[in-house]
Write an enzyme that holds these catalytic residues in place. Structure first.
Site, PDB file in Angstrom:
ATOM      1  N   HIS A   1      40.189  38.699  43.853  1.00 39.72           N
ATOM      2  CA  HIS A   1      39.906  37.437  43.716  1.00 39.72           C
ATOM      3  C   HIS A   1      40.146  37.188  42.143  1.00 39.72           C
ATOM      4  O   HIS A   1      40.438  38.095  41.102  1.00 39.72           O
ATOM      5  CB  HIS A   1      38.438  36.990  43.951  1.00 39.72           C
TER       6      HIS A   1
ATOM      7  N   GLU B   1      37.193  41.460  41.040  1.00 37.30           N
ATOM      8  CA  GLU B   1      37.951  40.038  40.306  1.00 37.30           C
ATOM      9  C   GLU B   1      38.859  40.525  39.235  1.00 37.30           C
ATOM     10  O   GLU B   1      38.318  41.295  38.156  1.00 37.30           O
ATOM     11  CB  GLU B   1      36.418  39.341  39.817  1.00 37.30           C
TER      12      GLU B   1
END
Length: 218
Positions: A102, A186
């Site tokens: 992400h 992330e």
């Protein structure tokens, strides 16, 4: 873009790079470069500048999986076609490790996301997280991937629930329902990374990706 680069790296270096060759020869590798095509290309097939996290039905797919604490349909919505396709596919496989990626922060996130209980493999996840970010830090600037240290974790590694609670996420579904050690990485504080930064972020994380896959051999 990182997963497309990884596919290319594995294909073009197989047979010449011993590290890549060993991975391809010894583990089964599945790569899904994009989990939400509707949201990614909402602005048209030739741009991602207007990308959103929701699919065409305005559902957040990373809140739409079966959840080990909240059960089926934790978001109150029917399983979306994308969710159902992934769960059906996972049912046919025997995945042992996985990662999903992400943007919006720079951190290695391990389960659980949905509850405060420690995962039975908590120490292993932390150890792997530290190894991943140490690898990344070798190839990146000092201020990259240093977000959200929690408890005894170092910067760049966090327990999901300690960071913020997520219900219906794929990470916890894979760990609880499929007994697959999945984590979330992330990759950038910038949600939509400029094209000019693709290559640098690939180089920051490339060896981390390879390390994570090599963990399946240990």
């Amino acid at each position: 873009i990182g997963m497309l680069k990884l596919i290319d790296h594995l294909l073009t270096n197989y047979g010449t790079d011993p590290r890549v060759t060993a991975l391809v020869n010894n583990i089964e590798i599945w790569i899904n470069p994009l989990a939400n095509p509707d949201g990614t290309y909402i602005g048209g097939n030739n741009t991602v500048n207007q990308a959103i996290r929701y699919n065409a039905n305005n559902i957040d797919l990373n809140r739409n999986f079966w959840d080990p604490q909240d059960g089926a349909h934790p978001d109150g919505n029917a399983y979306q076609p994308e969710t159902q396709a992934f769960m059906n596919f996972a049912d046919t496989m025997d995945f042992v490790m996985a990662a999903n990626f992400h943007g919006g922060a720079e951190v290695f996130n391990y389960p659980w996301d949905t509850k405060a209980n420690n995962h039975p493999d908590e120490n292993w996840f932390v150890s792997c997280g530290l190894n991943y970010v140490d690898t990344v830090h070798t190839f990146s600037p000092a201020n990259y991937m240093v977000d959200y240290a929690t408890g005894y974790d170092a910067p760049g590694v966090t327990n999901g629930f300690a960071w913020y609670e997520v219900n219906g996420g794929r990470q916890d579904y894979m760990n609880a329902a499929r007994h697959c050690r999945e984590i979330t990485i992330e990759l950038s504080t910038t949600k939509l990374l400029p094209v000019a930064n693709f290559e640098t972020h690939w180089n920051y994380n490339k060896n981390g990706y390879l390390y994570w896959m090599e963990e399946t051999l240990n």
